[in-house]
Design a protein around this motif. Structure first.
Motif, PDB file in Angstrom:
ATOM      1  N   LEU A 239      -4.597   5.493   8.187  1.00 21.09           N
ATOM      2  CA  LEU A 239      -5.252   4.224   7.443  1.00 21.09           C
ATOM      3  C   LEU A 239      -5.671   3.423   8.325  1.00 21.09           C
ATOM      4  O   LEU A 239      -4.668   2.622   9.211  1.00 21.09           O
ATOM      5  N   ASP A 240      -6.789   2.928   8.751  1.00 23.71           N
ATOM      6  CA  ASP A 240      -7.079   1.950   9.693  1.00 23.71           C
ATOM      7  C   ASP A 240      -7.636   0.610   9.177  1.00 23.71           C
ATOM      8  O   ASP A 240      -8.790   0.595   8.588  1.00 23.71           O
ATOM      9  N   GLU A 241      -6.716  -0.304   8.997  1.00 21.61           N
ATOM     10  CA  GLU A 241      -6.976  -1.428   8.001  1.00 21.61           C
ATOM     11  C   GLU A 241      -7.596  -1.300   6.756  1.00 21.61           C
ATOM     12  O   GLU A 241      -8.731  -1.877   6.913  1.00 21.61           O
ATOM     13  N   PRO A 242      -7.237  -0.507   5.929  1.00 21.08           N
ATOM     14  CA  PRO A 242      -8.089  -0.087   4.700  1.00 21.08           C
ATOM     15  C   PRO A 242      -8.151  -1.193   3.749  1.00 21.08           C
ATOM     16  O   PRO A 242      -9.013  -0.751   2.805  1.00 21.08           O
ATOM     17  N   LEU A 243      -7.503  -2.160   3.799  1.00 25.47           N
ATOM     18  CA  LEU A 243      -7.542  -3.262   2.789  1.00 25.47           C
ATOM     19  C   LEU A 243      -8.640  -4.248   3.291  1.00 25.47           C
ATOM     20  O   LEU A 243      -8.599  -5.533   2.644  1.00 25.47           O
ATOM     21  N   THR A 244      -9.118  -4.156   4.375  1.00 26.77           N
ATOM     22  CA  THR A 244     -10.107  -5.327   5.170  1.00 26.77           C
ATOM     23  C   THR A 244     -11.104  -5.556   4.042  1.00 26.77           C
ATOM     24  O   THR A 244     -11.809  -4.470   3.219  1.00 26.77           O
TER      25      THR A 244
ATOM     26  N   ASN B 186       0.031  -1.918  -3.595  1.00 28.21           N
ATOM     27  CA  ASN B 186       0.961  -1.044  -4.476  1.00 28.21           C
ATOM     28  C   ASN B 186       0.497   0.259  -4.897  1.00 28.21           C
ATOM     29  O   ASN B 186       1.369   1.320  -4.840  1.00 28.21           O
ATOM     30  N   GLU B 187      -0.805   0.278  -4.993  1.00 32.06           N
ATOM     31  CA  GLU B 187      -1.083   1.653  -5.629  1.00 32.06           C
ATOM     32  C   GLU B 187      -1.268   2.785  -4.431  1.00 32.06           C
ATOM     33  O   GLU B 187      -0.902   3.787  -4.727  1.00 32.06           O
ATOM     34  N   ILE B 188      -1.457   2.360  -3.072  1.00 29.30           N
ATOM     35  CA  ILE B 188      -1.506   3.198  -2.156  1.00 29.30           C
ATOM     36  C   ILE B 188      -0.065   3.786  -1.816  1.00 29.30           C
ATOM     37  O   ILE B 188       0.079   4.885  -1.588  1.00 29.30           O
ATOM     38  N   ARG B 189       0.848   2.670  -1.886  1.00 30.63           N
ATOM     39  CA  ARG B 189       2.442   3.349  -1.722  1.00 30.63           C
ATOM     40  C   ARG B 189       2.960   4.101  -2.705  1.00 30.63           C
ATOM     41  O   ARG B 189       3.484   5.020  -2.373  1.00 30.63           O
ATOM     42  N   GLU B 190       2.416   3.816  -4.068  1.00 28.60           N
ATOM     43  CA  GLU B 190       2.829   4.783  -5.094  1.00 28.60           C
ATOM     44  C   GLU B 190       2.096   6.136  -4.945  1.00 28.60           C
ATOM     45  O   GLU B 190       2.714   7.166  -5.190  1.00 28.60           O
TER      46      GLU B 190
ATOM     47  N   GLN C 111     -12.865  -0.033  -6.013  1.00 23.50           N
ATOM     48  CA  GLN C 111     -13.211   1.538  -6.411  1.00 23.50           C
ATOM     49  C   GLN C 111     -13.711   2.277  -5.205  1.00 23.50           C
ATOM     50  O   GLN C 111     -13.220   3.502  -5.307  1.00 23.50           O
ATOM     51  N   GLN C 112     -14.396   1.703  -4.523  1.00 20.71           N
ATOM     52  CA  GLN C 112     -14.947   2.462  -3.191  1.00 20.71           C
ATOM     53  C   GLN C 112     -13.790   3.015  -2.264  1.00 20.71           C
ATOM     54  O   GLN C 112     -13.634   4.025  -1.829  1.00 20.71           O
ATOM     55  N   ARG C 113     -12.912   2.116  -2.363  1.00 16.74           N
ATOM     56  CA  ARG C 113     -11.777   2.249  -1.581  1.00 16.74           C
ATOM     57  C   ARG C 113     -10.753   3.366  -2.065  1.00 16.74           C
ATOM     58  O   ARG C 113     -10.308   4.015  -1.225  1.00 16.74           O
ATOM     59  N   ARG C 114     -10.910   3.477  -3.356  1.00 16.75           N
ATOM     60  CA  ARG C 114      -9.875   4.353  -4.111  1.00 16.75           C
ATOM     61  C   ARG C 114     -10.593   5.702  -3.581  1.00 16.75           C
ATOM     62  O   ARG C 114     -10.126   6.749  -3.445  1.00 16.75           O
TER      63      ARG C 114
ATOM     64  N   ARG D   7      -7.381 -11.441  -1.873  1.00 20.11           N
ATOM     65  CA  ARG D   7      -5.903 -11.420  -1.998  1.00 20.11           C
ATOM     66  C   ARG D   7      -5.467 -10.449  -3.185  1.00 20.11           C
ATOM     67  O   ARG D   7      -4.574  -9.820  -3.210  1.00 20.11           O
ATOM     68  N   VAL D   8      -5.949 -10.906  -4.563  1.00 21.46           N
ATOM     69  CA  VAL D   8      -5.183 -10.204  -5.598  1.00 21.46           C
ATOM     70  C   VAL D   8      -5.378  -8.618  -5.505  1.00 21.46           C
ATOM     71  O   VAL D   8      -4.657  -7.953  -5.779  1.00 21.46           O
ATOM     72  N   LEU D   9      -6.727  -8.424  -5.154  1.00 23.20           N
ATOM     73  CA  LEU D   9      -7.063  -6.890  -5.024  1.00 23.20           C
ATOM     74  C   LEU D   9      -6.161  -6.275  -4.072  1.00 23.20           C
ATOM     75  O   LEU D   9      -5.973  -5.065  -4.005  1.00 23.20           O
ATOM     76  N   ARG D  10      -6.197  -6.942  -2.727  1.00 23.76           N
ATOM     77  CA  ARG D  10      -5.188  -6.362  -1.789  1.00 23.76           C
ATOM     78  C   ARG D  10      -3.866  -6.040  -2.165  1.00 23.76           C
ATOM     79  O   ARG D  10      -3.299  -4.933  -2.033  1.00 23.76           O
ATOM     80  N   GLU D  11      -3.236  -6.990  -2.959  1.00 28.55           N
ATOM     81  CA  GLU D  11      -1.895  -6.941  -3.649  1.00 28.55           C
ATOM     82  C   GLU D  11      -1.829  -5.489  -4.406  1.00 28.55           C
ATOM     83  O   GLU D  11      -0.902  -4.856  -4.378  1.00 28.55           O
ATOM     84  N   GLU D  12      -2.928  -5.641  -5.316  1.00 26.02           N
ATOM     85  CA  GLU D  12      -2.972  -4.320  -6.225  1.00 26.02           C
ATOM     86  C   GLU D  12      -3.101  -2.910  -5.427  1.00 26.02           C
ATOM     87  O   GLU D  12      -2.259  -2.161  -5.787  1.00 26.02           O
TER      88      GLU D  12
END
Length: 350
Positions: free
Chosen positions: A154-159, A171-175, A135-138, A163-168
């Motif tokens: 975006l500087d490694e925004p999913l660090t 996908n959200e970032i791209r959308e 949620q903080q990342r959003r 794994r599951v949350l990274r994949e979610e």
């Protein structure tokens, strides 16, 4: 939208970024990809104006912004960590982002729009400490987008995400990126992240640009050994041209046939590195080896079941290790004799 020309950065005698140039078109999602320490984050920070370049220029919408202060470049930046103000609510964090870009306080509709976009409308009055990492990342994304920048960095925004949350999240970032239609440049060392999200990937190594292009182009047609070995998995054979009709390379104990349209005259006498992706390798029992081109028998040296498939390492008699994918419903065991086969068209030459 963005053009980087001959960007170079020294820290004392250390060359961190070495004469890097590339272009990103409006609306593209591009990624700087490479191992830790290759200069990708330094490149991003020079584009943002957070690090001063030793030489080279950064152009946004055709204008040289190399000497422009970061806050005047109209760039949205999301860091590795959320970097939210802990004493402010979610709404106040977004409002502060608008204020720092010179917007007045009357932008409730804008804030509401981007909170809805990142699915955080119900958390507007919460503080960051009350939110999960995802949620903080959003909220970090919403804050970077709320003033509608020309380009999002975006500087490694999913660090730090599992794994599951990274994949979610990817996908959200791209959308969101496609919905907003904002030009985006991301930094990552994660190959699957770069290949799945990007229109263009810029591979870096030791401060230099190795190759840039569409994900499929880089995967199928690597121009350097580093790109071939860094992107995905491959089996590597090394050898020299042994015949021209059909094109053949002698690699230790194997004679590897190449695609018939390969210009062997250009390669004659050269030492070559050949790469074969595991999805292009067929496997069967040794007894069923069909004797067609590029069929070799070896011994299973490692098996890893990954749910949807089995990943096998097969050691040939010259100690070459072939990586191949098998059906997860089949049983493979270390020590089994197995045949591997790949078509000439499946061989990439570097």
């Amino acid at each position: 939208m963005l053009e980087v020309k001959n960007l170079t950065k020294y820290y004392g005698d250390l060359l961190a970024v070495d004469d890097v140039s590339f272009r990103i078109e409006e609306g593209e999602f591009a990624t700087l990809l490479g191992p830790s320490g290759c200069g990708k984050s330094t490149t991003l920070h020079m584009i943002a104006g957070l690090v001063e370049a030793t030489s080279g220029t950064v152009h946004l919408r055709g204008s040289d912004v190399s000497d422009t202060e970061p806050y005047n470049r109209n760039i949205g930046l999301v860091f590795q960590h959320s970097a939210l103000f802990p004493h402010m609510t979610v709404e106040e964090n977004l409002r502060y982002g608008l204020k720092m870009q010179g917007f007045d306080s009357d932008h409730d509709d804008q804030i509401a729009k981007y909170l809805e976009m990142v699915q955080m409308t119900d958390h507007a009055d919460h503080k960051p400490g009350e939110l999960s990492g995802g949620q903080q990342r959003r909220i970090s994304f919403a804050r970077a987008l709320v003033y509608e920048p020309d380009i999002l960095l975006l500087d490694e925004p999913l660090t730090g995400l599992d794994r599951v949350l990274r994949e979610e999240m990817r996908n959200e970032i791209r959308e969101i990126q496609q919905e907003v239609d904002v030009t985006t440049l991301s930094v990552t060392h994660d190959q699957s992240e770069a290949l799945s999200m990007s229109d263009k990937v810029i591979v870096m190594n030791e401060g230099r640009k190795e190759q840039a292009g569409a994900p499929q182009e880089l995967y199928e047609e690597p121009e350097t050994q580093f790109v071939a070995e860094f992107l995905g998995q491959s089996t590597k054979f090394e050898g020299k041209v042994a015949a021209n009709d059909p094109p053949m390379v002698r690699a230790s104990n194997q004679e590897i046939q190449l695609a018939s349209d390969i210009d062997t005259d250009r390669l004659d006498g050269d030492s070559l590195s050949l790469y074969v992706r595991p999805e292009k390798i067929n496997i069967s029992t040794a007894e069923k080896a069909n004797g067609t081109s590029n069929t070799f028998v070896g011994t299973v040296s490692h098996v890893e079941y990954l749910g949807h498939r089995a990943e096998l390492e097969v050691t040939l008699d010259d100690e070459t290790t072939v990586t191949a994918f098998g059906n997860a419903t089949e049983e493979y065991a270390v020590g089994d004799e197995i045949a591997v086969q790949f078509d000439p068209e499946g061989v990439t030459i570097v």
